[in-house]
Write a protein that holds these residues in place. Structure first.
Motif, mmCIF file in Angstrom:
data_model
loop_
_atom_site.group_PDB
_atom_site.id
_atom_site.type_symbol
_atom_site.label_atom_id
_atom_site.label_comp_id
_atom_site.label_asym_id
_atom_site.label_seq_id
_atom_site.Cartn_x
_atom_site.Cartn_y
_atom_site.Cartn_z
ATOM 1 N N GLU A 2 112.514 -17.569 36.933
ATOM 2 C CA GLU A 2 111.537 -17.867 37.965
ATOM 3 C C GLU A 2 110.268 -18.457 37.353
ATOM 4 O O GLU A 2 109.826 -18.050 36.288
ATOM 5 N N LEU A 3 109.728 -19.452 38.031
ATOM 6 C CA LEU A 3 108.482 -20.052 37.565
ATOM 7 C C LEU A 3 107.374 -19.009 37.555
ATOM 8 O O LEU A 3 107.271 -18.192 38.464
ATOM 9 N N SER A 4 106.559 -19.046 36.522
ATOM 10 C CA SER A 4 105.459 -18.080 36.464
ATOM 11 C C SER A 4 104.230 -18.708 37.117
ATOM 12 O O SER A 4 103.427 -19.361 36.477
ATOM 13 N N ARG A 5 104.125 -18.548 38.403
ATOM 14 C CA ARG A 5 102.974 -19.032 39.148
ATOM 15 C C ARG A 5 102.501 -17.901 40.054
ATOM 16 O O ARG A 5 103.266 -16.989 40.377
ATOM 17 N N ILE A 6 101.257 -17.980 40.417
ATOM 18 C CA ILE A 6 100.730 -16.951 41.309
ATOM 19 C C ILE A 6 101.274 -17.219 42.706
ATOM 20 O O ILE A 6 101.111 -18.302 43.258
ATOM 21 N N LYS A 7 101.932 -16.258 43.260
ATOM 22 C CA LYS A 7 102.498 -16.377 44.591
ATOM 23 C C LYS A 7 101.454 -15.922 45.612
ATOM 24 O O LYS A 7 100.432 -15.356 45.261
ATOM 25 N N TRP A 8 101.741 -16.173 46.853
ATOM 26 C CA TRP A 8 100.783 -15.828 47.903
ATOM 27 C C TRP A 8 100.554 -14.327 47.996
ATOM 28 O O TRP A 8 99.449 -13.891 48.290
ATOM 29 N N ILE A 9 101.574 -13.523 47.727
ATOM 30 C CA ILE A 9 101.344 -12.080 47.737
ATOM 31 C C ILE A 9 100.274 -11.711 46.712
ATOM 32 O O ILE A 9 99.405 -10.884 46.966
ATOM 33 N N ASP A 10 100.315 -12.352 45.548
ATOM 34 C CA ASP A 10 99.330 -12.060 44.509
ATOM 35 C C ASP A 10 97.921 -12.405 44.979
ATOM 36 O O ASP A 10 96.985 -11.641 44.758
ATOM 37 N N LYS A 11 97.792 -13.542 45.635
ATOM 38 C CA LYS A 11 96.474 -13.962 46.129
ATOM 39 C C LYS A 11 95.936 -12.967 47.157
ATOM 40 O O LYS A 11 94.754 -12.604 47.127
ATOM 41 N N PHE A 12 96.798 -12.535 48.055
ATOM 42 C CA PHE A 12 96.354 -11.592 49.088
ATOM 43 C C PHE A 12 96.064 -10.207 48.499
ATOM 44 O O PHE A 12 95.089 -9.570 48.878
ATOM 45 N N ILE A 13 96.890 -9.750 47.571
ATOM 46 C CA ILE A 13 96.653 -8.438 46.966
ATOM 47 C C ILE A 13 95.375 -8.462 46.125
ATOM 48 O O ILE A 13 94.563 -7.534 46.193
ATOM 49 N N ILE A 14 95.176 -9.525 45.354
ATOM 50 C CA ILE A 14 93.941 -9.640 44.557
ATOM 51 C C ILE A 14 92.722 -9.650 45.474
ATOM 52 O O ILE A 14 91.718 -8.977 45.195
ATOM 53 N N SER A 15 92.798 -10.394 46.563
ATOM 54 C CA SER A 15 91.649 -10.431 47.475
ATOM 55 C C SER A 15 91.434 -9.079 48.151
ATOM 56 O O SER A 15 90.293 -8.670 48.376
ATOM 57 N N PHE A 89 106.025 -22.405 49.944
ATOM 58 C CA PHE A 89 104.812 -22.789 50.654
ATOM 59 C C PHE A 89 104.210 -23.995 49.949
ATOM 60 O O PHE A 89 103.513 -23.873 48.953
ATOM 61 N N SER A 90 104.521 -25.180 50.478
ATOM 62 C CA SER A 90 103.988 -26.422 49.908
ATOM 63 C C SER A 90 103.533 -27.312 51.053
ATOM 64 O O SER A 90 103.898 -27.088 52.209
ATOM 65 N N GLY A 91 102.733 -28.298 50.728
ATOM 66 C CA GLY A 91 102.263 -29.239 51.739
ATOM 67 C C GLY A 91 101.460 -28.564 52.827
ATOM 68 O O GLY A 91 100.490 -27.850 52.567
ATOM 69 N N GLY A 92 101.883 -28.789 54.069
ATOM 70 C CA GLY A 92 101.178 -28.224 55.217
ATOM 71 C C GLY A 92 101.190 -26.707 55.251
ATOM 72 O O GLY A 92 100.211 -26.070 55.656
ATOM 73 N N LEU A 93 102.307 -26.111 54.820
ATOM 74 C CA LEU A 93 102.382 -24.646 54.787
ATOM 75 C C LEU A 93 101.385 -24.060 53.792
ATOM 76 O O LEU A 93 100.801 -23.009 54.041
ATOM 77 N N LYS A 94 101.223 -24.749 52.678
ATOM 78 C CA LYS A 94 100.261 -24.298 51.674
ATOM 79 C C LYS A 94 98.837 -24.348 52.259
ATOM 80 O O LYS A 94 98.046 -23.426 52.057
ATOM 81 N N ALA A 95 98.538 -25.407 52.991
ATOM 82 C CA ALA A 95 97.222 -25.525 53.630
ATOM 83 C C ALA A 95 97.014 -24.409 54.651
ATOM 84 O O ALA A 95 95.937 -23.800 54.707
ATOM 85 N N LEU A 96 98.048 -24.123 55.455
ATOM 86 C CA LEU A 96 97.948 -23.027 56.430
ATOM 87 C C LEU A 96 97.743 -21.683 55.737
ATOM 88 O O LEU A 96 96.964 -20.845 56.203
ATOM 89 N N ALA A 97 98.426 -21.476 54.618
ATOM 90 C CA ALA A 97 98.277 -20.216 53.872
ATOM 91 C C ALA A 97 96.865 -20.091 53.299
ATOM 92 O O ALA A 97 96.281 -19.000 53.313
ATOM 93 N N TRP A 98 96.313 -21.188 52.789
ATOM 94 C CA TRP A 98 94.935 -21.147 52.275
ATOM 95 C C TRP A 98 93.941 -20.844 53.391
ATOM 96 O O TRP A 98 93.011 -20.047 53.208
ATOM 97 N N ILE A 99 94.132 -21.474 54.554
ATOM 98 C CA ILE A 99 93.247 -21.194 55.695
ATOM 99 C C ILE A 99 93.367 -19.722 56.086
ATOM 100 O O ILE A 99 92.372 -19.063 56.393
ATOM 101 N N HIS A 100 94.582 -19.199 56.048
ATOM 102 C CA HIS A 100 94.833 -17.795 56.360
ATOM 103 C C HIS A 100 94.076 -16.886 55.384
ATOM 104 O O HIS A 100 93.355 -15.970 55.795
ATOM 105 N N LEU A 101 94.237 -17.150 54.102
ATOM 106 C CA LEU A 101 93.588 -16.338 53.068
ATOM 107 C C LEU A 101 92.065 -16.396 53.189
ATOM 108 O O LEU A 101 91.388 -15.357 53.196
#
Length: 178
Positions: A2-15, A89-101
């Motif tokens: 698996e690619l080692s990148r920060i997933k959205w769960i990580d962003k939400f848990i960190i926040s 989560f790429s493109g438009g979904l990534k933008a929606l996730a950032w707005i969500h966060l």
């Protein structure tokens, strides 16, 4: 592998951890202030004036705690979509996730912090921190907080709606192939 990148769960848990840290520091400040200024029982004073402007303080604290938990639980939705269902989560979904966060963190926390401050200002308790004496209760000051709180709540709502739309779209997509 698996690619080692920060997933959205990580962003939400960190926040959520950061937001939890903020409310903890606020609690320590209030307790520390109470410990060093024993001439007034701050929490008892606020509790006795709950009928008035102090309720904004308590509701702000309670809702802030709810926002912290909501941010962490939201991360679990992203975990399910990204890890279990292998949705990307790429493109438009990534933008929606950032707005969500950002909406949940800035909108939710901002509204609750304003409510807490409004409760302290309206009860006159804020002057304990600034002048060292208890000020007079000022119900009229609460009017100046309504619009900023409403704006932050609107920002929170936009974030949550964008996140919900992103969840629905991601759930409907096919899994990414590994």
């Amino acid at each position: 592998m698996e690619l080692s990148r920060i997933k959205w769960i990580d962003k939400f848990i960190i926040s959520a951890i950061i937001q939890g840290g903020i409310i903890t520091v606020m609690s320590f400040v209030i307790v520390g202030f109470q410990a060093t200024h024993t001439e007034i029982n701050l929490i008892q004073y606020l509790s006795n004036t709950f009928e008035g402007t102090a309720k904004w303080f308590f509701i702000g604290i309670i809702f802030y705690l709810i926002i912290v938990v909501a941010i962490a639980v939201t991360g679990l939705f992203y975990n399910h979509l990204e890890i279990n269902l292998k949705r990307k989560f790429s493109g438009g979904l990534k933008a929606l996730a950032w707005i969500h966060l950002i909406g949940m963190n800035v909108g939710g926390a901002g509204a609750m912090l304003y409510m807490i401050f409004a409760g302290l200002a309206g009860t006159g308790v804020i002057s304990l921190f600034t002048d060292g004496t208890l000020g007079k209760q000022n119900v009229a000051i609460m009017n100046s907080f309504i619009e900023p709180i409403g704006a932050f709540i609107a920002f929170l709502g936009i974030g949550v709606i964008c996140g919900g739309i992103g969840f629905v779209i991601a759930y409907g997509r096919k899994s990414e192939s590994n």
